[in-house]
Design a protein around this motif. Sequence first.
Motif: not given
Lengths: 481, 396
Positions: B290-291, B293-296, B298
């Motif tokens: 999972d990545d 940074t695509r939905y969260r 920083a």
Amino acid sequence: MIKEFRLPDLGEGLTESEILSWKVGVGDTVSLNQVIAEVETAKAVVELPSPFAGVIRELHEQPGTIVEVGKPIVSFEVSDDAGTPSPGPGTAASSPAAPAAPAGPAAGQEGEPAKRQPNLVGYGAVVESSARPARRPRNRLPVVESVQVIAPVVESVETRPVETKAPVVASVEAQPVEAQSAGTRPRSTPPVRKFAKDSGVDLALVAATGPQGLITREDVQHFLDGRSAGAAPAREAGAAVALQVRQGERETRTPIKGVRKFTAAAMVQSAFTAPHVTEFLTVDVTPAMDLLAKLKGSREFGGHKLTPLTLAAKAVLIALRRNPALNARWDEANQEIVTFNYVNLGIAAATPRGLTVPNIKDADSLSLLQLADALAELTEAARAGKTTPADLSGGTISITNIGVFGIDAGTPILNPGEAAILALGAVRNMPWEYQGQVALRQVLTLSLSFDHRLVDGEQGSRFLADVGAILGEPGMALTMV
Amino acid sequence: MSTDGTGQDGADTPSAGAPSTDAMADIHGQGRGLVQLITPSGERVSHPEFDPWVQDITDEQLCSLFEDMTVVRRIDVEATALQRQGELALWPPLLGQEAAQVGSGRSLRADDFVFSSYRENGVAYCRGVDLTDIVRVWRGNASSGWDPYSINMATPQIIIGAQTLHATGYAMGIQNDGADSAAVTYFGDGATSEGDVSEAMVFAASFQVPVVFFCTNNHWAISEPVRLQSHIQLADRAAGFGIPSLRVDGNDVLAVMAATRVALDRARRGGGPTFIEAVSYRMGPHTTADDPTRYRDANELEDWAAKDPISRVEALLDRKGLLTAALKQQVKDRADAVAREMRTGCTTMPEPQPLDVFKHVYSTPNSWLDRQQDHYTRYLASFGDPAEAVSEEGAR
């Protein structure tokens, strides 16, 4: 001893990943779990920790290369008692159980795949002996041997699918299959098919070197190389220019991918779908610059980032209210024009990874101060590469600030799906008519492109005139809100 | 009860700022603060209701909690590295949730039984799991990692929330036995949206069985933020089932411990189920595939990094003058040793054999299975060397 590290499946069922950068160089001493590379998969950018403590002997792949899962990417010199005691899935090549994996045509014996195939959770079992039973041929497509002898497979115990047209011949020396018979889909894997499709290559024309006529990525690449090498001289000859054809250092070939590829596709789609009209307006913005200076000194705005872009953005938002046709989308599928009752204001940003157009959601509901902060935040995130996909989608109109590059005007291409884009030129000190005389004034040029399907010249012109009026005299905004 | 803003993490007060009417207040509740005993800056704050539950925690035990959390984090980091190195197919990181897992795991008795999700590797560590067994499944070498009865912890449940049903069922068994042990089930915020969890809570309340529902609210169900899943605090969902609930700072190991002890005590005395919401944060991705940074955002990550569960205990130990060089070295050595043992266990694990699939299907002889095994054995034999057949099957 030398240990190879093969690219693992970093997600679930990935077949390839791109090496973004190496964090180490040949000769470097690395410790266990030290980050050695940054890799981008279809799912995420991840850091690769070193599986060994030792010295980097070789980096097999360059940054920017897309590497198939299971291919060696780096070799380590490891002292014999260090590193992992036994090879795991990632290092299976050094297992004595695995034969020296032959690559290329010679690997086609008995239809045995030459390498481990990526599957859902790893990259499959170790390729072992090639002496697998002939009675269970994996391949159901005909493989034509060079001698053209076709005989049924005697020991077949499986019920063969009816569509199988020709029996399989155990190929002793699998030759590249030059051409597939008509109606047969060339044999390849989904990632290679995609690669071929993206590269505009018809797989039927590609010579296969993989086991049993499987077309590999290398085959497609080879075909592409051959095509460009073959095509280039013809063009050069036509131009009758006496240049060397082979000129390795005189040009750099960069694969089209990532943001560049996306940008290109978006621009082509936009430029050839939406009929663009561009209008220019040069404005004396001295009053706006005075206002900017005044605001910067004020208590409320002090410390906040204020630029000509801030005022231009506000001017656009005000002008849009009077000219909603420019805040719209052409919905071809539904044969409808979608007029947005909100503004997601896109700002073109040059980022380390290329052009992106993140947008400020519901920008029309923001005060000037909030807008200034949102703009600062957006550009900062873009520069840091932290723009989220949500920031990038759903824009309704865009501004591109070419002034920061010292440029006056141009024809901006619409962000696909949007009806208008405004290019903001550089603010220059210019001799300009002022109160009946020539004076040195601060002047900038606005360039507005709009989609002529949605916006007529009248609406586009009125919008641009409104933006110009506000920037030329901010007080004019009072007449518009 | 929170003084540092831990409770003001946005997701907790979705109605904040919205026009509030009496009716809405009824729906959304007033929003409870968090039970907190150690602030993010490492200050021990007193709490009349919960202090008594951890007054037996000596300095020495505090040091050992610090050690366990550090070791658990190291296990997690090492396993993540093993995945990146191709040694594990997948790994679900628990980074940031060490206090929730160690604080609760260390509160359990040996005869309690744990039913967890796949992320509770820290709880498993506290139960004394063999380090190699932790990674067995994630390497794809076994369908379950350990014998559940050896550590009284079921093998991790992959199906979201299904383990809550198992826990309730087990607790009904405890009740029938008349024992004073408890079943503890761990699940995430996303699981509270699942039917299984609702059913488990209905039965637990109906039969008043000794089960603790330990919900680690790490704010993200893969890419779904908790505020989309629940318009009230998760702890308040329990009230709808008639189950008392506690809401604690999940990054505070003492608060988690106190809450778990309260719940276990109620269970042992026949007081029925308790729901604990441990408010924490998943600092890493959902899994290694999972990545986030695509939905969260920083910034959200930064905010939570400031509430780190380990650094606050470290700061508390420092305040108490307990954070000696010797302690640091001891903890580091232990973490290194554990990481080494797990890595070695992982990379030297024998590959499973084809006939292993028959091993754990039935505990008693079964003629159907015997017949299948016989057929499969003969089938494998038809390939000659059975070892070669492995690659044949595995590569398909």
